[in-house]
Design a protein around this motif. Structure first.
Motif, PDB file in Angstrom:
ATOM      1  N   THR A   7       0.844  -1.206   0.000  1.00 40.10           N
ATOM      2  CA  THR A   7       0.000   0.000   0.000  1.00 40.10           C
ATOM      3  C   THR A   7       0.879   1.255   0.000  1.00 40.10           C
ATOM      4  OG1 THR A   7      -0.119   0.393   2.396  1.00 40.10           O
ATOM      5  CG2 THR A   7      -1.688  -1.201   1.479  1.00 40.10           C
ATOM      6  N   HIS A   8       0.289   2.348  -0.440  1.00 39.40           N
ATOM      7  CA  HIS A   8       0.998   3.636  -0.500  1.00 39.40           C
ATOM      8  C   HIS A   8       0.240   4.724   0.249  1.00 39.40           C
ATOM      9  CE1 HIS A   8       3.900   2.358  -3.579  1.00 39.40           C
ATOM     10  NE2 HIS A   8       2.934   1.534  -3.925  1.00 39.40           N
ATOM     11  N   SER A   9       0.999   5.579   0.926  1.00 42.54           N
ATOM     12  CA  SER A   9       0.440   6.752   1.589  1.00 42.54           C
ATOM     13  C   SER A   9       0.970   8.008   0.904  1.00 42.54           C
ATOM     14  CB  SER A   9       0.858   6.766   3.063  1.00 42.54           C
ATOM     15  OG  SER A   9       2.235   7.136   3.161  1.00 42.54           O
ATOM     16  N   SER A  12       4.529   8.925  -0.247  1.00 40.06           N
ATOM     17  CA  SER A  12       4.912   8.867  -1.668  1.00 40.06           C
ATOM     18  C   SER A  12       3.696   9.285  -2.483  1.00 40.06           C
ATOM     19  CB  SER A  12       5.470   7.492  -2.057  1.00 40.06           C
ATOM     20  OG  SER A  12       4.519   6.455  -1.939  1.00 40.06           O
ATOM     21  N   ASP A  13       3.146   8.402  -3.323  1.00 40.05           N
ATOM     22  CA  ASP A  13       2.118   8.850  -4.261  1.00 40.05           C
ATOM     23  C   ASP A  13       0.713   8.357  -3.936  1.00 40.05           C
ATOM     24  OD1 ASP A  13       2.456   6.209  -4.917  1.00 40.05           O
ATOM     25  OD2 ASP A  13       3.107   6.566  -6.978  1.00 40.05           O
ATOM     26  N   GLY A  14       0.491   7.921  -2.685  1.00 42.47           N
ATOM     27  CA  GLY A  14      -0.877   7.642  -2.269  1.00 42.47           C
ATOM     28  C   GLY A  14      -1.570   8.942  -1.894  1.00 42.47           C
ATOM     29  N   ASP A  37       5.729   2.547   0.787  1.00 37.65           N
ATOM     30  CA  ASP A  37       5.848   3.741  -0.046  1.00 37.65           C
ATOM     31  C   ASP A  37       7.087   3.673  -0.946  1.00 37.65           C
ATOM     32  OD1 ASP A  37       3.677   5.630   0.320  1.00 37.65           O
ATOM     33  OD2 ASP A  37       4.228   5.588   2.448  1.00 37.65           O
ATOM     34  N   HIS A  38       6.992   4.364  -2.066  1.00 36.87           N
ATOM     35  CA  HIS A  38       8.113   4.409  -3.008  1.00 36.87           C
ATOM     36  C   HIS A  38       9.318   5.110  -2.374  1.00 36.87           C
ATOM     37  CE1 HIS A  38       5.546   3.186  -6.402  1.00 36.87           C
ATOM     38  NE2 HIS A  38       4.660   4.095  -6.032  1.00 36.87           N
ATOM     39  N   ASP A  39      10.402   4.379  -2.238  1.00 37.99           N
ATOM     40  CA  ASP A  39      11.725   4.929  -1.887  1.00 37.99           C
ATOM     41  C   ASP A  39      11.778   5.700  -0.571  1.00 37.99           C
ATOM     42  OD1 ASP A  39      12.769   3.909  -4.302  1.00 37.99           O
ATOM     43  OD2 ASP A  39      12.048   5.651  -5.405  1.00 37.99           O
ATOM     44  N   TYR A 247      -2.628  -0.471  -3.108  1.00 40.51           N
ATOM     45  CA  TYR A 247      -3.582   0.609  -2.809  1.00 40.51           C
ATOM     46  C   TYR A 247      -2.896   1.972  -2.836  1.00 40.51           C
ATOM     47  CZ  TYR A 247      -6.962   3.091   0.269  1.00 40.51           C
ATOM     48  OH  TYR A 247      -7.854   3.956   0.830  1.00 40.51           O
ATOM     49  N   HIS A 248      -3.537   2.946  -3.495  1.00 44.66           N
ATOM     50  CA  HIS A 248      -3.026   4.324  -3.532  1.00 44.66           C
ATOM     51  C   HIS A 248      -4.100   5.311  -3.080  1.00 44.66           C
ATOM     52  CE1 HIS A 248       0.279   2.682  -5.986  1.00 44.66           C
ATOM     53  NE2 HIS A 248       0.879   3.844  -5.982  1.00 44.66           N
ATOM     54  N   GLY A 249      -5.009   4.875  -2.187  1.00 42.40           N
ATOM     55  CA  GLY A 249      -6.109   5.766  -1.806  1.00 42.40           C
ATOM     56  C   GLY A 249      -7.000   6.042  -3.002  1.00 42.40           C
TER      57      GLY A 249
END
Ligand code: AMP
Ligand code: FE
Ligand code: FE
Ligand code: ZN
Length: 281
Positions: A7-9, A12-14, A37-39, A247-249
């Motif tokens: 999942t992403h918040s 990063s890009d969520g 999250d990315h990186d 998931y990216h929201g």
């Protein structure tokens, strides 16, 4: 046990904060969620607090950007020590390059559409890893496109005239650094040809030889044939198989828990990791 390991918040890009991702995960009935999250691991602390509050288990992770001969690929890392210097250096370099590259993309876009770098800056949380989705969000805010998907289809896709690449370590190096940090390496959506170029199986074999432990086979960007190929390749390389939502929201249609990972696989991840622990409620 329902386990979603990707999942992403807005670290990063969520589109949700780390705490919101975790509370959404608890609401959707997940028992375990990983924040990847990315990186960056900037969201870990907030996510950990939220996980304790909501009584859900948290796997602290990351999605490391990699580049193999010009092809962008993603490596999930789980439970790595976030302070391990080797990985940290590469992540910082990639994040910096992502910023310069995003500015360059906007410069190219601004010749054709009414978009400026300050429009994009408004979409980025301070310190977050910058990606094309933030440019897409700025295009939405300016009424140029209706959603992220449209921005990618029309302007931001891999190979578009506006596309600019960024620095990222090669995937074999990334696997080595995740392992050296005590983490467990799993290749994210390895065959998602719909979203851009994919690497040959030989690259995945080299990553496995470096100690990568698993393949994210169950992912919405994989066709049925790609899932089958992933299962076959994982079996032949002795890799475990995961499934996740990515998931990216609001940034993507992907829903929490739409693909899940077996409890036995989570136990394997826990057993292999020596960086940080799964936070159980
Ligand atoms: P970047 O990190 O700048 O290379 O951008 C890649 C990211 O863009 C991926 O991690 C996805 O989150 C996102 N992305 C790619 N394609 C789409 C799409 N069609 N709709 C929404 N987000 C996308
Ligand atoms: Fe993303
Ligand atoms: Fe990814
Ligand atoms: Zn992802």
């Amino acid at each position: 046990m329902r386990i979603d390991l990707h999942t992403h918040s807005n670290a990063s890009d969520g589109t949700q904060s780390p705490a919101e991702v975790v509370s959404s995960a608890a609401e959707s009935g997940l028992d375990v969620v990983a924040l990847t999250d990315h990186d960056t691991t900037a969201g870990w602390e907030e996510a950990a607090e939220a996980a304790a509050e909501h009584g859900i288990a948290l796997v602290r992770g990351i999605e490391v950007s990699c580049n193999h001969e010009g092809i962008s690929i993603h490596l999930l890392g789980y439970l790595q020590d976030p302070t391990a210097p080797g990985l940290l250096e590469e992540l910082e370099r990639a994040r910096e390059s992502r910023e310069t590259r995003a500015e360059r993309i906007v410069e190219l876009l601004s010749r054709d559409v009414p978009l400026s770098w300050s429009d994009v800056l408004e979409q980025i949380e301070p310190g977050a890893t910058v990606g094309r989705p933030h440019i897409a969000d700025a295009m939405m805010a300016k009424g140029i496109v209706a959603e992220r998907g449209e921005a990618f289809d029309r302007y931001l896709y891999d190979g578009s005239p506006y596309y600019v690449s960024h620095y990222a370590p090669d995937p074999v190096t990334a696997v080595r650094l995740v392992r050296q940090a005590g983490g467990v390496a799993v290749m994210a959506h390895p065959f998602a040809s719909g979203r851009g170029f994919v690497v040959k199986d030989a690259v995945i074999e080299a990553m496995a030889a470096e100690g990568m432990a698993g393949l994210e086979v169950y992912h919405r960007d994989h066709s049925a044939a790609e899932v089958q190929h992933g299962l076959d390749l994982a079996a032949s390389l002795d890799l475990f198989v995961t499934g996740s939502s990515d998931y990216h929201g609001e940034g993507k249609p992907n829903l929490l828990g739409e693909n899940t990972t077996d409890h036995v696989v989570l136990q394997q991840i826990e057993a292999l990791a020596s960086g940080v622990e799964v936070l159980w409620p």
